[in-house]
Design a protein around this motif. Sequence first.
Motif, PDB file in Angstrom:
ATOM      1  N   SER A 199      -6.581 -34.334   6.024  1.00 30.08           N
ATOM      2  CA  SER A 199      -6.165 -33.846   7.345  1.00 30.08           C
ATOM      3  C   SER A 199      -6.101 -34.936   8.412  1.00 30.08           C
ATOM      4  O   SER A 199      -5.151 -34.988   9.193  1.00 30.08           O
ATOM      5  N   GLU A 200      -7.077 -35.828   8.450  1.00 27.65           N
ATOM      6  CA  GLU A 200      -7.055 -36.885   9.455  1.00 27.65           C
ATOM      7  C   GLU A 200      -5.896 -37.857   9.187  1.00 27.65           C
ATOM      8  O   GLU A 200      -5.177 -38.254  10.108  1.00 27.65           O
ATOM      9  N   TYR A 201      -5.732 -38.230   7.947  1.00 30.04           N
ATOM     10  CA  TYR A 201      -4.613 -39.103   7.566  1.00 30.04           C
ATOM     11  C   TYR A 201      -3.280 -38.457   7.934  1.00 30.04           C
ATOM     12  O   TYR A 201      -2.387 -39.092   8.503  1.00 30.04           O
ATOM     13  N   HIS A 202      -3.169 -37.171   7.633  1.00 33.43           N
ATOM     14  CA  HIS A 202      -1.926 -36.450   7.909  1.00 33.43           C
ATOM     15  C   HIS A 202      -1.618 -36.457   9.411  1.00 33.43           C
ATOM     16  O   HIS A 202      -0.501 -36.781   9.819  1.00 33.43           O
ATOM     17  N   SER A 203      -2.607 -36.128  10.222  1.00 31.24           N
ATOM     18  CA  SER A 203      -2.394 -36.055  11.673  1.00 31.24           C
ATOM     19  C   SER A 203      -2.188 -37.426  12.299  1.00 31.24           C
ATOM     20  O   SER A 203      -1.258 -37.621  13.083  1.00 31.24           O
ATOM     21  N   ASN A 204      -3.073 -38.357  11.992  1.00 30.22           N
ATOM     22  CA  ASN A 204      -3.084 -39.650  12.681  1.00 30.22           C
ATOM     23  C   ASN A 204      -2.092 -40.666  12.145  1.00 30.22           C
ATOM     24  O   ASN A 204      -1.674 -41.555  12.878  1.00 30.22           O
ATOM     25  N   VAL A 205      -1.720 -40.544  10.888  1.00 33.00           N
ATOM     26  CA  VAL A 205      -0.814 -41.536  10.301  1.00 33.00           C
ATOM     27  C   VAL A 205       0.579 -40.950  10.091  1.00 33.00           C
ATOM     28  O   VAL A 205       1.558 -41.412  10.689  1.00 33.00           O
ATOM     29  N   ILE A 206       0.673 -39.932   9.273  1.00 39.34           N
ATOM     30  CA  ILE A 206       1.979 -39.388   8.891  1.00 39.34           C
ATOM     31  C   ILE A 206       2.696 -38.746  10.082  1.00 39.34           C
ATOM     32  O   ILE A 206       3.841 -39.078  10.382  1.00 39.34           O
ATOM     33  N   MET A 207       2.035 -37.805  10.761  1.00 40.69           N
ATOM     34  CA  MET A 207       2.706 -37.103  11.854  1.00 40.69           C
ATOM     35  C   MET A 207       2.930 -38.012  13.059  1.00 40.69           C
ATOM     36  O   MET A 207       3.914 -37.852  13.777  1.00 40.69           O
ATOM     37  N   SER A 208       2.062 -38.970  13.261  1.00 37.96           N
ATOM     38  CA  SER A 208       2.263 -39.938  14.336  1.00 37.96           C
ATOM     39  C   SER A 208       3.523 -40.761  14.057  1.00 37.96           C
ATOM     40  O   SER A 208       4.368 -40.954  14.941  1.00 37.96           O
ATOM     41  N   TYR A 209       3.659 -41.236  12.830  1.00 44.25           N
ATOM     42  CA  TYR A 209       4.848 -41.993  12.427  1.00 44.25           C
ATOM     43  C   TYR A 209       6.102 -41.138  12.606  1.00 44.25           C
ATOM     44  O   TYR A 209       7.091 -41.574  13.196  1.00 44.25           O
ATOM     45  N   PHE A 210       6.061 -39.914  12.088  1.00 43.80           N
ATOM     46  CA  PHE A 210       7.221 -39.031  12.158  1.00 43.80           C
ATOM     47  C   PHE A 210       7.605 -38.757  13.616  1.00 43.80           C
ATOM     48  O   PHE A 210       8.778 -38.839  13.984  1.00 43.80           O
ATOM     49  N   GLY A 211       6.624 -38.415  14.440  1.00 45.80           N
ATOM     50  CA  GLY A 211       6.900 -38.091  15.837  1.00 45.80           C
ATOM     51  C   GLY A 211       7.550 -39.242  16.589  1.00 45.80           C
ATOM     52  O   GLY A 211       8.527 -39.051  17.324  1.00 45.80           O
ATOM     53  N   PHE A 218       7.870 -44.107   4.664  1.00 44.93           N
ATOM     54  CA  PHE A 218       6.724 -43.693   5.460  1.00 44.93           C
ATOM     55  C   PHE A 218       5.534 -44.609   5.154  1.00 44.93           C
ATOM     56  O   PHE A 218       5.566 -45.356   4.168  1.00 44.93           O
ATOM     57  N   PRO A 219       4.488 -44.533   5.970  1.00 49.19           N
ATOM     58  CA  PRO A 219       3.265 -45.264   5.606  1.00 49.19           C
ATOM     59  C   PRO A 219       2.787 -44.821   4.220  1.00 49.19           C
ATOM     60  O   PRO A 219       2.995 -43.668   3.823  1.00 49.19           O
TER      61      PRO A 219
END
Length: 145
Positions: A57-69, A127-128
């Motif tokens: 969950s932290e990886y998803h929010s802070n890395v993936i969704m940050s990159y996507f946004g 993606f990362p």
Amino acid sequence: MSKYRIFLHPRYGHWSIMKFFALLCLLSINSYAGIIATSFEEAKVIAIETEGDPKYSEYHSNVIMSYFGKKYSTILKYCFIDVKNPDASSFELVVALDESGDVKSVFKDIETNIGKCMLKELETDKFPKPMTSPYYIHLGMSFRD
């Protein structure tokens, strides 16, 4: 049509008993690594389960969704300018990443001209590096004026 239907959740809709048990078997595995989805519905369930897993969950929010946004807010603005008669209907995508972060496949619920425009970039994106492979990302896209 079967008189037996299973209602899982409003997001997932009605599924046949066979699909329900196949998916239940997939989700009973402790790790999502290596699970290959064959449909939008399967990919969405795996993505949502992974997002909710404390390991991811932290990886998803802070890395993936940050990159996507950061990246796709600009791409979507371009799409709304570039596409003639842009369709602002909501749609959902599930992106499957391989071990290096390359987009392996994209599952979609419906096709809109804005979604098609976004897919041109998304399908070739890197993606990362994800924590597991394949890594599924659920993207619910809705737009306001």
